[in-house]
Scaffold this motif. Structure first.
Motif, PDB file in Angstrom:
ATOM      1  N   ASP A  23      10.955  36.322  86.847  1.00  0.00           N
ATOM      2  CA  ASP A  23      10.816  34.911  87.209  1.00  0.00           C
ATOM      3  C   ASP A  23      11.929  34.035  86.666  1.00  0.00           C
ATOM      4  O   ASP A  23      12.020  32.858  87.005  1.00  0.00           O
ATOM      5  CB  ASP A  23       9.459  34.374  86.731  1.00  0.00           C
ATOM      6  CG  ASP A  23       8.310  35.098  87.409  1.00  0.00           C
ATOM      7  OD1 ASP A  23       8.424  35.421  88.606  1.00  0.00           O
ATOM      8  OD2 ASP A  23       7.301  35.363  86.722  1.00  0.00           O
ATOM      9  N   SER A  24      12.772  34.584  85.821  1.00  0.00           N
ATOM     10  CA  SER A  24      13.873  33.827  85.230  1.00  0.00           C
ATOM     11  C   SER A  24      14.923  33.506  86.293  1.00  0.00           C
ATOM     12  O   SER A  24      15.081  34.216  87.280  1.00  0.00           O
ATOM     13  CB  SER A  24      14.505  34.647  84.107  1.00  0.00           C
ATOM     14  OG  SER A  24      15.615  33.974  83.565  1.00  0.00           O
ATOM     15  N   ASP A  25      15.646  32.425  86.088  1.00  0.00           N
ATOM     16  CA  ASP A  25      16.773  32.051  86.951  1.00  0.00           C
ATOM     17  C   ASP A  25      17.987  31.912  86.043  1.00  0.00           C
ATOM     18  O   ASP A  25      18.424  30.810  85.731  1.00  0.00           O
ATOM     19  CB  ASP A  25      16.456  30.746  87.687  1.00  0.00           C
ATOM     20  CG  ASP A  25      17.586  30.266  88.574  1.00  0.00           C
ATOM     21  OD1 ASP A  25      18.525  31.048  88.847  1.00  0.00           O
ATOM     22  OD2 ASP A  25      17.547  29.096  88.999  1.00  0.00           O
ATOM     23  N   ASN A  63      20.757  28.986  89.895  1.00  0.00           N
ATOM     24  CA  ASN A  63      20.996  28.681  91.315  1.00  0.00           C
ATOM     25  C   ASN A  63      19.718  28.413  92.106  1.00  0.00           C
ATOM     26  O   ASN A  63      19.757  28.228  93.315  1.00  0.00           O
ATOM     27  CB  ASN A  63      21.793  29.809  91.980  1.00  0.00           C
ATOM     28  CG  ASN A  63      21.022  31.111  92.079  1.00  0.00           C
ATOM     29  OD1 ASN A  63      19.912  31.241  91.569  1.00  0.00           O
ATOM     30  ND2 ASN A  63      21.630  32.089  92.725  1.00  0.00           N
ATOM     31  N   GLY A  64      18.564  28.405  91.408  1.00  0.00           N
ATOM     32  CA  GLY A  64      17.302  28.105  92.086  1.00  0.00           C
ATOM     33  C   GLY A  64      16.623  29.322  92.693  1.00  0.00           C
ATOM     34  O   GLY A  64      15.587  29.203  93.336  1.00  0.00           O
ATOM     35  N   ILE A  65      17.195  30.517  92.499  1.00  0.00           N
ATOM     36  CA  ILE A  65      16.622  31.748  93.026  1.00  0.00           C
ATOM     37  C   ILE A  65      16.264  32.642  91.843  1.00  0.00           C
ATOM     38  O   ILE A  65      17.118  32.927  90.995  1.00  0.00           O
ATOM     39  CB  ILE A  65      17.619  32.485  93.952  1.00  0.00           C
ATOM     40  CG1 ILE A  65      18.028  31.572  95.120  1.00  0.00           C
ATOM     41  CG2 ILE A  65      17.011  33.780  94.480  1.00  0.00           C
ATOM     42  CD1 ILE A  65      19.158  32.139  95.969  1.00  0.00           C
ATOM     43  N   LEU A  67      14.300  38.185  92.844  1.00  0.00           N
ATOM     44  CA  LEU A  67      14.571  37.964  94.267  1.00  0.00           C
ATOM     45  C   LEU A  67      16.067  38.101  94.542  1.00  0.00           C
ATOM     46  O   LEU A  67      16.476  38.729  95.522  1.00  0.00           O
ATOM     47  CB  LEU A  67      14.074  36.594  94.711  1.00  0.00           C
ATOM     48  CG  LEU A  67      14.316  36.235  96.185  1.00  0.00           C
ATOM     49  CD1 LEU A  67      13.668  37.261  97.112  1.00  0.00           C
ATOM     50  CD2 LEU A  67      13.808  34.835  96.474  1.00  0.00           C
ATOM     51  N   GLN A  68      16.889  37.561  93.665  1.00  0.00           N
ATOM     52  CA  GLN A  68      18.338  37.669  93.831  1.00  0.00           C
ATOM     53  C   GLN A  68      18.780  39.133  93.800  1.00  0.00           C
ATOM     54  O   GLN A  68      19.585  39.566  94.627  1.00  0.00           O
ATOM     55  CB  GLN A  68      19.037  36.871  92.730  1.00  0.00           C
ATOM     56  CG  GLN A  68      20.515  36.709  92.946  1.00  0.00           C
ATOM     57  CD  GLN A  68      21.081  35.556  92.136  1.00  0.00           C
ATOM     58  OE1 GLN A  68      20.492  34.486  92.072  1.00  0.00           O
ATOM     59  NE2 GLN A  68      22.221  35.788  91.518  1.00  0.00           N
ATOM     60  N   TYR A  69      18.218  39.930  92.884  1.00  0.00           N
ATOM     61  CA  TYR A  69      18.503  41.365  92.813  1.00  0.00           C
ATOM     62  C   TYR A  69      18.062  42.068  94.101  1.00  0.00           C
ATOM     63  O   TYR A  69      18.764  42.935  94.621  1.00  0.00           O
ATOM     64  CB  TYR A  69      17.780  41.950  91.596  1.00  0.00           C
ATOM     65  CG  TYR A  69      17.638  43.453  91.599  1.00  0.00           C
ATOM     66  CD1 TYR A  69      18.705  44.276  91.242  1.00  0.00           C
ATOM     67  CD2 TYR A  69      16.431  44.052  91.945  1.00  0.00           C
ATOM     68  CE1 TYR A  69      18.572  45.658  91.233  1.00  0.00           C
ATOM     69  CE2 TYR A  69      16.295  45.438  91.940  1.00  0.00           C
ATOM     70  CZ  TYR A  69      17.362  46.229  91.593  1.00  0.00           C
ATOM     71  OH  TYR A  69      17.229  47.594  91.587  1.00  0.00           O
TER      72      TYR A  69
END
Length: 124
Positions: free
Chosen positions: A7-9, A13-15, A19-21
């Motif tokens: 859950d860390s960002d 960048n807001g993602i 999810l970015q991974y």
């Protein structure tokens, strides 16, 4: 394999990091899922019709991620998309280590009822 707080960002960048991974390898900007209306040739005398499409990118190296396209009639009750409601139309291997996956909703835009679509990503 993903490590860290999902859950860390960490880059601000807001993602969320997980999810970015799931969407792109490290160092590649993630592309968020998108929807558009596209015309498809139905063959023969049927001509062409407009259908809603849903596309997302996935990190080809993220084999510890499960991707599910979900649908909902009301934004409250979500379920996996089914063969009756959508079909895979395209999978493109991109040079940056991602795949672009595209689905077409089976109901024509002109006769469509309200339907929402989203991408769910979960750690295997």
């Amino acid at each position: 394999e993903f490590t860290g707080d999902p859950d860390s960002d960490s880059d601000g960048n807001g993602i969320a990091d997980f999810l970015q991974y799931a969407l792109a390898p490290t160092g590649i900007p993630p592309r968020l899922p998108s929807m558009e209306i596209r015309s498809f040739d139905l063959g023969g005398d049927a001509g062409s019709e407009d259908f809603m499409t849903f596309s997302y990118t996935r990190n080809r190296l993220a084999d510890d991620v499960r991707y599910t396209v979900q649908q909902s009639p009301n934004l409250s009750d979500w379920s996996p998309g089914t063969e009756e409601t959508m079909e895979l139309i395209e999978r493109i291997e991109n040079a940056d280590g991602t795949d672009t996956i595209s689905f077409r909703l089976k109901e024509r835009v002109t006769g469509a009822k309200q339907l929402f679509v989203r991408l769910a990503v979960e750690k295997n």
